[in-house]
Design an enzyme around this catalytic site. Sequence first.
Site, mmCIF file in Angstrom:
data_model
loop_
_atom_site.group_PDB
_atom_site.id
_atom_site.type_symbol
_atom_site.label_atom_id
_atom_site.label_comp_id
_atom_site.label_asym_id
_atom_site.label_seq_id
_atom_site.Cartn_x
_atom_site.Cartn_y
_atom_site.Cartn_z
ATOM 1 C CE LYS A 22 53.502 42.702 40.100
ATOM 2 N NZ LYS A 22 52.132 43.171 40.414
ATOM 3 C CG ASN A 23 50.228 40.250 39.115
ATOM 4 O OD1 ASN A 23 50.711 40.874 40.077
ATOM 5 N ND2 ASN A 23 50.084 40.798 37.921
ATOM 6 N NE ARG A 92 44.401 49.122 42.840
ATOM 7 C CZ ARG A 92 43.333 49.863 43.071
ATOM 8 N NH1 ARG A 92 43.450 51.111 43.407
ATOM 9 N NH2 ARG A 92 42.120 49.344 42.929
ATOM 10 C CG ASP A 116 46.853 52.900 40.485
ATOM 11 O OD1 ASP A 116 46.280 53.310 39.461
ATOM 12 O OD2 ASP A 116 47.070 51.713 40.727
ATOM 13 C CG ASP A 305 50.248 44.243 33.930
ATOM 14 O OD1 ASP A 305 49.897 45.434 33.915
ATOM 15 O OD2 ASP A 305 49.886 43.430 34.793
ATOM 16 C CB VAL A 327 42.949 46.464 30.904
ATOM 17 C CG1 VAL A 327 42.851 46.024 32.365
ATOM 18 C CG2 VAL A 327 42.744 45.272 29.972
HETATM 19 N N1 EPU Z 1 37.720 47.520 37.852
HETATM 20 C C1 EPU Z 1 36.567 48.196 38.151
HETATM 21 N N2 EPU Z 1 35.862 47.834 39.280
HETATM 22 C C2 EPU Z 1 36.269 46.819 40.075
HETATM 23 C C3 EPU Z 1 37.462 46.118 39.758
HETATM 24 C C4 EPU Z 1 38.180 46.494 38.647
HETATM 25 O O1 EPU Z 1 36.180 49.111 37.434
HETATM 26 O O2 EPU Z 1 35.585 46.532 41.055
HETATM 27 C C5 EPU Z 1 38.515 47.915 36.658
HETATM 28 C C6 EPU Z 1 39.873 48.494 37.062
HETATM 29 O O3 EPU Z 1 39.772 49.851 37.391
HETATM 30 C C7 EPU Z 1 40.693 48.251 35.817
HETATM 31 C C8 EPU Z 1 40.091 46.957 35.262
HETATM 32 O O4 EPU Z 1 38.830 46.787 35.892
HETATM 33 O O5 EPU Z 1 40.497 49.287 34.899
HETATM 34 C C9 EPU Z 1 40.943 45.716 35.500
HETATM 35 O O6 EPU Z 1 41.201 45.567 36.864
HETATM 36 P P1 EPU Z 1 41.446 44.160 37.555
HETATM 37 O O7 EPU Z 1 40.566 44.106 38.745
HETATM 38 O O8 EPU Z 1 41.333 43.075 36.532
HETATM 39 O O9 EPU Z 1 42.963 44.289 37.984
HETATM 40 P P2 EPU Z 1 43.623 44.087 39.410
HETATM 41 O O10 EPU Z 1 43.149 42.820 40.009
HETATM 42 O O11 EPU Z 1 43.507 45.340 40.190
HETATM 43 C C10 EPU Z 1 45.615 42.696 38.449
HETATM 44 C C11 EPU Z 1 47.115 42.787 38.476
HETATM 45 C C12 EPU Z 1 47.578 43.932 37.605
HETATM 46 C C13 EPU Z 1 47.049 43.724 36.200
HETATM 47 C C14 EPU Z 1 45.520 43.559 36.208
HETATM 48 C C15 EPU Z 1 44.937 43.270 34.849
HETATM 49 C C16 EPU Z 1 47.694 41.937 40.630
HETATM 50 C C17 EPU Z 1 48.250 42.207 41.972
HETATM 51 N N3 EPU Z 1 47.574 42.976 39.828
HETATM 52 O O12 EPU Z 1 45.141 43.924 39.005
HETATM 53 O O13 EPU Z 1 48.998 43.851 37.589
HETATM 54 O O14 EPU Z 1 47.398 44.817 35.388
HETATM 55 O O15 EPU Z 1 45.165 42.494 37.114
HETATM 56 O O16 EPU Z 1 45.436 42.072 34.339
HETATM 57 O O17 EPU Z 1 47.376 40.807 40.281
HETATM 58 C C18 EPU Z 1 51.219 44.593 37.337
HETATM 59 O O18 EPU Z 1 51.571 43.449 37.646
HETATM 60 O O19 EPU Z 1 52.003 45.447 36.871
HETATM 61 C C19 EPU Z 1 49.802 44.966 37.512
HETATM 62 C C20 EPU Z 1 49.388 46.221 37.557
#
Ligand code: EPU
Length: 415
Positions: A22-23, A92, A116, A305, A327
């Site tokens: 998915k990711n 998102r 969220d 995750d 995280v």
């Molecule tokens: N964060 C910030 N500022 C930012 C960006 C992120 O503070 O500008 C924080 C977030 O709030 C969070 C942490 O950094 O606490 C990690 O966020 P990250 O940006 O790494 O995650 P994401 O890109 O929003 C993806 C996956 C998530 C997975 C995370 C961490 C996708 C679509 N989603 O999210 O997947 O948990 O990376 O590995 O790729 C899932 O599949 O169930 C899922 C939630």
Amino acid sequence: MDSIRVVGGNPISGEVTVHGAKNAVLKHMVAMLLAPGRYRLDNVPGILDVDIMGEVLEHIGAACTRNGSVITVDVPDKLNPEAPLDLVRRMRASILVLGALLARGGAARVAQPGGDDFGSRPIGMHIQGLEQMGAEFELRHGVLNATAPNGLTGTEIFLEFPSVGATENLLLAAVLAKGSTVIGNAAREPELADLANLLNAMGADVRGAGTSTIEVYGVPELHPADHTVVADRLVAGTYALAAAATGGTLQVNGCDPDFLRMELRKMEAAGCTVVRGADTFTVSGPERPNAQDIATLPYPGFHTDMHPQMVAFLAKATGTSLVTENVYAARFRYIGELNRMGADVHADGQHVVIRGVDNLSGCEVDGCDIRAAAALTIAGLSADGETIIRDAEHIDRGYDGFVEVLASLGADIDR
Ligand code: EPU
């Protein structure tokens, strides 16, 4: 509302082949906005989030067609550079169109995502990085209006935290930017390396993806390419933990065990037997797990995750385990549901304390989110009696054929 009904007691055993991640696929679909033409993606899971990303692309002007595990995407010359609130709210990952649309046409309008279930989840790093490349942002009536009046220019960006989404947004922007971009403290996830492989097949020059320094040499234009999506390590890990929690033996095919390095190590320390192959691994569960201390961290650390599923496994450990969530600020909603099943788990700040119990007993629980629903299913598989997991739609966001797969591996489960 849909529910999953599971009756515990049967070991999860046999063989499973995992589908595409998915990711990864969600980002690949966004990458296609970078150049007009026809793309083909293979190993695409039949999950809700892919359908939602399909809607995002259609809103922008692309046409997506699915045929089994293959999707074909036709991207036109002219795009409508916008991701509206109803789509961003549902998923998102829609915000990743920011980088691609800015790179392609110098403008993007994307609804500002709110909080969220895991906490506030800001996107400051996405915005700051794109600003460093020359983008300008204005938040008006809940919509982020982004423009790049002089185009995007490569630069050196050092992320505060190796955010997956920020790294991807900047990568998508950098491939068509003028000059070179260096992303320091980048996320190292295998899905991100897979995105870079697709971008390079499209004519980009991305080096070092999968390490913490990514170098991108901008090119004037890209072209369509075909790609096979990397395996979903979270799906692989979830089924492996289902086997572990039920004392079964499961061979998981199609996934490099290195993608789950830390997770498999922790399972071994908990008493599982793990046999690793080239693109396959086998997990056998212990009678009862040993307690473990685990901290979630960006890759290659223990994946956030996999946190709820691991807690469901450790719920019946012989001792007290500690899982520290590093995280997300608030990924604890599943705990109350697990305790309704007889687990003894509580959160103290970012720490989850799990006092192992002899037995879990089935009852009605709320699915909460994708991984929570998976975790509660694992708990249900190892519990006495019947568990009903409500809001089972969460599972459809990330697991293709979840109930059918588990039933084929011996579970007494239906929808
Ligand atoms: N964060 C910030 N500022 C930012 C960006 C992120 O503070 O500008 C924080 C977030 O709030 C969070 C942490 O950094 O606490 C990690 O966020 P990250 O940006 O790494 O995650 P994401 O890109 O929003 C993806 C996956 C998530 C997975 C995370 C961490 C996708 C679509 N989603 O999210 O997947 O948990 O990376 O590995 O790729 C899932 O599949 O169930 C899922 C939630």
